[in-house]
Design a protein around this motif. Structure first.
Motif, PDB file in Angstrom:
ATOM      1  N   GLY A 260       0.826  -1.198   0.000  1.00 47.38           N
ATOM      2  CA  GLY A 260       0.000   0.000   0.000  1.00 47.38           C
ATOM      3  C   GLY A 260       0.856   1.241   0.000  1.00 47.38           C
ATOM      4  O   GLY A 260       2.083   1.177   0.137  1.00 47.38           O
TER       5      GLY A 260
ATOM      6  N   HIS B  60       0.432   5.972  -0.252  1.00 46.69           N
ATOM      7  CA  HIS B  60      -0.444   7.141  -0.208  1.00 46.69           C
ATOM      8  C   HIS B  60       0.101   8.222  -1.128  1.00 46.69           C
ATOM      9  O   HIS B  60       1.288   8.272  -1.423  1.00 46.69           O
ATOM     10  CB  HIS B  60      -0.606   7.669   1.216  1.00 46.69           C
ATOM     11  CG  HIS B  60       0.690   8.078   1.861  1.00 46.69           C
ATOM     12  ND1 HIS B  60       1.180   9.366   1.803  1.00 46.69           N
ATOM     13  CD2 HIS B  60       1.592   7.368   2.577  1.00 46.69           C
ATOM     14  CE1 HIS B  60       2.332   9.424   2.459  1.00 46.69           C
ATOM     15  NE2 HIS B  60       2.605   8.215   2.929  1.00 46.69           N
TER      16      HIS B  60
ATOM     17  N   LEU C 155      -5.251   7.138   0.044  1.00 47.92           N
ATOM     18  CA  LEU C 155      -4.689   5.846   0.438  1.00 47.92           C
ATOM     19  C   LEU C 155      -4.962   4.858  -0.688  1.00 47.92           C
ATOM     20  O   LEU C 155      -6.065   4.816  -1.221  1.00 47.92           O
ATOM     21  CB  LEU C 155      -5.357   5.364   1.730  1.00 47.92           C
ATOM     22  CG  LEU C 155      -4.991   3.971   2.226  1.00 47.92           C
ATOM     23  CD1 LEU C 155      -3.528   3.927   2.698  1.00 47.92           C
ATOM     24  CD2 LEU C 155      -5.936   3.552   3.355  1.00 47.92           C
ATOM     25  N   TRP C 156      -3.950   4.063  -1.031  1.00 49.97           N
ATOM     26  CA  TRP C 156      -4.119   3.094  -2.114  1.00 49.97           C
ATOM     27  C   TRP C 156      -3.415   1.783  -1.811  1.00 49.97           C
ATOM     28  O   TRP C 156      -2.537   1.711  -0.961  1.00 49.97           O
ATOM     29  CB  TRP C 156      -3.634   3.652  -3.445  1.00 49.97           C
ATOM     30  CG  TRP C 156      -2.273   4.302  -3.438  1.00 49.97           C
ATOM     31  CD1 TRP C 156      -2.011   5.645  -3.355  1.00 49.97           C
ATOM     32  CD2 TRP C 156      -0.984   3.666  -3.524  1.00 49.97           C
ATOM     33  NE1 TRP C 156      -0.655   5.864  -3.385  1.00 49.97           N
ATOM     34  CE2 TRP C 156      -0.004   4.673  -3.495  1.00 49.97           C
ATOM     35  CE3 TRP C 156      -0.576   2.340  -3.622  1.00 49.97           C
ATOM     36  CZ2 TRP C 156       1.354   4.400  -3.557  1.00 49.97           C
ATOM     37  CZ3 TRP C 156       0.785   2.057  -3.684  1.00 49.97           C
ATOM     38  CH2 TRP C 156       1.730   3.091  -3.664  1.00 49.97           C
ATOM     39  N   VAL C 157      -3.833   0.750  -2.535  1.00 46.56           N
ATOM     40  CA  VAL C 157      -3.124  -0.526  -2.553  1.00 46.56           C
ATOM     41  C   VAL C 157      -2.399  -0.574  -3.896  1.00 46.56           C
ATOM     42  O   VAL C 157      -2.904  -0.073  -4.907  1.00 46.56           O
ATOM     43  CB  VAL C 157      -4.081  -1.729  -2.374  1.00 46.56           C
ATOM     44  CG1 VAL C 157      -5.035  -1.896  -3.543  1.00 46.56           C
ATOM     45  CG2 VAL C 157      -3.310  -3.017  -2.140  1.00 46.56           C
TER      46      VAL C 157
ATOM     47  N   HIS D  97      -2.071   1.756  -9.128  1.00 49.85           N
ATOM     48  CA  HIS D  97      -2.630   1.797  -7.778  1.00 49.85           C
ATOM     49  C   HIS D  97      -4.155   1.692  -7.858  1.00 49.85           C
ATOM     50  O   HIS D  97      -4.755   2.042  -8.867  1.00 49.85           O
ATOM     51  CB  HIS D  97      -2.246   3.097  -7.053  1.00 49.85           C
ATOM     52  CG  HIS D  97      -2.909   4.292  -7.630  1.00 49.85           C
ATOM     53  ND1 HIS D  97      -2.479   4.895  -8.792  1.00 49.85           N
ATOM     54  CD2 HIS D  97      -3.998   4.984  -7.217  1.00 49.85           C
ATOM     55  CE1 HIS D  97      -3.275   5.912  -9.068  1.00 49.85           C
ATOM     56  NE2 HIS D  97      -4.214   5.994  -8.135  1.00 49.85           N
TER      57      HIS D  97
ATOM     58  N   LEU E 190      -8.212   3.295  -2.247  1.00 48.86           N
ATOM     59  CA  LEU E 190      -9.035   2.713  -1.180  1.00 48.86           C
ATOM     60  C   LEU E 190      -9.811   3.757  -0.397  1.00 48.86           C
ATOM     61  O   LEU E 190     -10.940   3.509   0.034  1.00 48.86           O
ATOM     62  CB  LEU E 190      -8.157   1.926  -0.209  1.00 48.86           C
ATOM     63  CG  LEU E 190      -7.425   0.724  -0.777  1.00 48.86           C
ATOM     64  CD1 LEU E 190      -6.509   0.130   0.285  1.00 48.86           C
ATOM     65  CD2 LEU E 190      -8.420  -0.309  -1.288  1.00 48.86           C
TER      66      LEU E 190
ATOM     67  N   TYR F 259      -2.173   3.194   8.104  1.00 52.63           N
ATOM     68  CA  TYR F 259      -2.898   2.380   7.129  1.00 52.63           C
ATOM     69  C   TYR F 259      -1.924   1.748   6.139  1.00 52.63           C
ATOM     70  O   TYR F 259      -2.054   0.578   5.788  1.00 52.63           O
ATOM     71  CB  TYR F 259      -3.942   3.232   6.396  1.00 52.63           C
ATOM     72  CG  TYR F 259      -4.892   3.899   7.349  1.00 52.63           C
ATOM     73  CD1 TYR F 259      -5.971   3.201   7.884  1.00 52.63           C
ATOM     74  CD2 TYR F 259      -4.693   5.225   7.748  1.00 52.63           C
ATOM     75  CE1 TYR F 259      -6.836   3.804   8.779  1.00 52.63           C
ATOM     76  CE2 TYR F 259      -5.545   5.827   8.655  1.00 52.63           C
ATOM     77  CZ  TYR F 259      -6.615   5.113   9.164  1.00 52.63           C
ATOM     78  OH  TYR F 259      -7.455   5.709  10.058  1.00 52.63           O
ATOM     79  N   VAL F 260      -0.936   2.537   5.700  1.00 55.43           N
ATOM     80  CA  VAL F 260       0.082   2.024   4.785  1.00 55.43           C
ATOM     81  C   VAL F 260       0.877   0.914   5.471  1.00 55.43           C
ATOM     82  O   VAL F 260       1.149  -0.134   4.871  1.00 55.43           O
ATOM     83  CB  VAL F 260       1.006   3.156   4.294  1.00 55.43           C
ATOM     84  CG1 VAL F 260       2.170   2.608   3.470  1.00 55.43           C
ATOM     85  CG2 VAL F 260       0.214   4.183   3.477  1.00 55.43           C
TER      86      VAL F 260
ATOM     87  N   LEU G  82      -1.083  -2.213   5.519  1.00 53.96           N
ATOM     88  CA  LEU G  82      -1.164  -2.836   4.198  1.00 53.96           C
ATOM     89  C   LEU G  82       0.170  -3.416   3.746  1.00 53.96           C
ATOM     90  O   LEU G  82       0.210  -4.225   2.816  1.00 53.96           O
ATOM     91  CB  LEU G  82      -1.617  -1.805   3.149  1.00 53.96           C
ATOM     92  CG  LEU G  82      -3.091  -1.479   3.103  1.00 53.96           C
ATOM     93  CD1 LEU G  82      -3.330  -0.259   2.211  1.00 53.96           C
ATOM     94  CD2 LEU G  82      -3.895  -2.674   2.606  1.00 53.96           C
TER      95      LEU G  82
END
Length: 189
Positions: free
Chosen positions: A80, A82, A88-90, A126, A129, A141-142, A145
């Motif tokens: 993940g 950002h 925020l992304w995966v 990406h 999320l 969060y990162v 992930l």
């Protein structure tokens, strides 16, 4: 109409990601983020914005050509990150060079069809999320992930999606997506 070209992970990959995202919802402050709905999870290859319907036939033909010129490739959801303090992304792992090439080809197809595109920038695979309107520390969060490794799948098609922006004014309402075109990847397509 508002359009973008995309790759969609298969259902099993989305279920795996869903389980990881469910755990993110348990972190402090998660309720302050605007989480994307699972039906909206995709990898955008080229965002075209508003496109005149008169351009659609040429765009469809050119996207089909871009798909035929790109062989199928392996991909998996991975880790993940950002963008700044608001998105925020995966991420993805696998044949990212091929995915980048497909993104470049879809963008070039749109330009050649007459779609007014933003200045090109290097493609970064990406899947978004969550977003926030305020500066937020997304590192927890990162970090959560970081160990996420989805199983591999084969990307076998390119999609053209219409994004219908929300108009109901309901809190948390996101865009609705409608498939406009689909092309298999590779010479067999």
């Amino acid at each position: 109409m508002r359009l973008f070209a995309a790759v969609l992970p298969p259902d099993e990959a989305l279920r795996e990601l869903g389980r990881a995202v469910d755990r993110l919802h348990e972190l402090p402050g998660a309720d302050a983020l605007r989480w994307t709905g699972r039906p909206a999870w995709h990898f955008t290859l080229a965002f075209m914005g508003e496109v005149d319907e008169a351009l659609l036939p040429d765009l469809i033909e050119r996207l089909g050509r871009a798909a035929r010129r790109t062989e199928e490739f392996p991909l998996r959801l991975h880790g993940g990150g950002h963008f700044g303090r608001r998105t925020l992304w995966v991420g993805a792992a696998g044949a990212l060079d091929t995915m980048r090439m497909l993104a470049e080809r879809t963008e070039a197809a749109a330009r050649r069809a007459g779609v007014s595109m933003e200045e090109p920038r290097r493609y970064h695979a990406h899947l978004t999320l969550a977003r926030t309107r305020t500066d937020t520390d997304l590192r927890p969060y990162v970090d959560a992930l970081g160990p996420f490794e989805g199983r591999s799948w084969t990307v076998s098609r390119l999609l053209l999606i219409r994004s219908n922006l929300p108009g109901g004014g309901r809190p948390g309402e996101g865009p609705r997506y409608e498939e406009v075109g689909r092309w298999p990847l590779g010479a067999a397509g």
